[in-house]
Design an enzyme around this catalytic site. Structure first.
Site, mmCIF file in Angstrom:
data_model
loop_
_atom_site.group_PDB
_atom_site.id
_atom_site.type_symbol
_atom_site.label_atom_id
_atom_site.label_comp_id
_atom_site.label_asym_id
_atom_site.label_seq_id
_atom_site.Cartn_x
_atom_site.Cartn_y
_atom_site.Cartn_z
ATOM 1 N N PRO A 3 5.325 4.136 -1.868
ATOM 2 C CA PRO A 3 5.644 5.239 -2.690
ATOM 3 C C PRO A 3 6.820 5.133 -3.681
ATOM 4 C CG PRO A 3 5.111 5.830 -0.505
ATOM 5 C CD PRO A 3 5.409 4.706 -0.431
ATOM 6 N N SER B 5 0.703 -1.228 0.104
ATOM 7 C CA SER B 5 0.097 -0.095 0.079
ATOM 8 C C SER B 5 0.807 1.121 -0.033
ATOM 9 C CB SER B 5 -0.682 -0.033 1.151
ATOM 10 O OG SER B 5 -1.689 1.274 1.348
ATOM 11 N N LYS B 6 0.260 2.367 -0.692
ATOM 12 C CA LYS B 6 1.086 3.617 -0.525
ATOM 13 C C LYS B 6 1.349 4.059 0.800
ATOM 14 C CE LYS B 6 -3.065 6.515 -1.131
ATOM 15 N NZ LYS B 6 -3.971 7.378 -1.897
ATOM 16 N N ARG B 7 0.650 3.564 1.770
ATOM 17 C CA ARG B 7 0.820 3.769 3.316
ATOM 18 C C ARG B 7 1.932 3.114 3.818
ATOM 19 N NH1 ARG B 7 -4.838 4.193 2.436
ATOM 20 N NH2 ARG B 7 -4.933 1.933 2.487
ATOM 21 N N ASN B 8 2.449 1.876 3.244
ATOM 22 C CA ASN B 8 3.694 1.315 3.522
ATOM 23 C C ASN B 8 4.736 1.964 3.269
ATOM 24 O OD1 ASN B 8 1.875 -1.606 2.524
ATOM 25 N ND2 ASN B 8 2.083 -1.040 4.487
#
Length: 335
Positions: A191, A184-187
């Site tokens: 990014p 996820s982009k939150r990991n």
């Protein structure tokens, strides 16, 4: 994309376009206004879940008369716009061919839910925005994550409601962390900028990304962008989830770094980058780090480098007299 044509590309700039098309669906009877409160929808969901049923809107507002709707609108009642989903018997939208998953059939006795198209603040949901944008931008193939596979019948039904030709779909496998969780982009590893900041070359990232979920027809793993353009085919996409592995990416970066150092057009920029990194790692002024020395060091240590920022630690003796009691010096003497 942005700057390539006269249209606006950000959804926040296209609200009028989505509202216009939502009104078109209302006029055709393919959508309706829903005035149900959040509390009623939550109570409905709770009741359905308790009964072991899949949560779905009960079309409480689907049969409001024009007079009732006008009264609610004059009263300023907040509302959403929902699609009027066709019944399973009347629609073929649940049966389609996916390039990755092949023949799909989501038809069932319950059909599918009346999805919200416009939220109460007038902003579109993905269901409406992606269909309108794909049509207006003449998209022929939609490649997206497999989590949207179940929503495809809704999107195909919307294309039919508008009288448009639906694109071809390819739902790609999800990217997973080594522990099995979804990337996820939150990991931290989500990014792309994180990888660039860590020192990975663009060529390595493109090469690695292409191999996530795609299998070439040969054992080849190292690809330039031109080679990928010539070799890539949608037919090679896999349904298996891919694990994002730093080890494999590191190996690719070493190979692309070695190739770039051997390319005069690319090596000059890498030498200047490594020069600044050596200065930062050693505490020296950049002006005192000679480009010729950096170029020689890169040739000597290139096979052992994953990133150019590793150069100083690999061969510190080339940039000054090393402290002989350090681990780095011992390793250098052994080599």
């Amino acid at each position: 994309g942005p700057g390539k044509g006269p249209d606006k590309y950000f959804q926040s700039q296209r609200s009028d376009i989505y509202r216009k098309h939502a009104q078109e669906l209302l006029d055709r009877g393919a959508a309706y206004r829903c005035f149900c409160s959040t509390s009623r929808l939550e109570a409905l969901r709770t009741e359905q879940t308790a009964q072991g049923r899949a949560p779905a809107y009960d079309r409480h507002c689907a049969h409001l008369s024009s007079r009732q709707i006008d009264e609610k609108l004059r009263a300023g009642e907040r509302h959403t716009v929902r699609m009027r989903a066709p019944s399973a018997e009347d629609s073929d939208s649940g049966r389609f061919y996916d390039i990755v998953h092949r023949a799909m059939d989501f038809r069932g006795p319950a059909g599918f839910d009346d999805a919200v198209l416009l939220k109460s603040d007038g902003q579109p949901t993905y269901h409406l925005a992606n269909v309108v944008d794909d049509h207006l931008m003449r998209i022929t193939h939609v490649l997206r994550g497999e989590e949207w596979l179940m929503s495809t019948p809704k999107h195909r039904a919307l294309f039919t409601a508008f009288g448009w030709q639906a694109p071809q779909y390819a739902h790609l496998p999800l990217l997973m962390n080594p522990d099995g969780s979804k990337l996820s982009k939150r990991n931290d590893d989500g990014p792309v900028q994180r990888y660039i900041d860590d020192g990975y070359l663009p060529e390595s990232l493109v090469n690695y990304t292409a191999l996530l979920g795609w299998h070439p027809q040969t054992p080849q793993e190292l690809f330039t962008l031109r080679q990928l353009e010539q070799s890539f085919s949608l037919a090679g996409l896999s349904r298996s989830k891919s694990v994002v592995s730093r080890e494999r990416l590191d190996w690719l970066n070493r190979q692309h770094l070695r190739a770039a150092l051997a390319d005069p057009d690319k090596s000059a920029g890498l030498i200047q980058q490594a020069r600044a990194e050596v200065a930062a790692a050693s505490g020296l002024e950049t002006a005192s780090v000679r480009p010729e020395t950096v170029a020689t060091a890169l040739r000597l240590a290139g096979d052992r480098l994953t990133f150019t920022k590793d150069l100083y630690n690999a061969v510190p003796f080339m940039f000054g007299d090393p402290a002989l009691d350090t681990t780095a010096a011992e390793q250098a003497l052994i080599l």
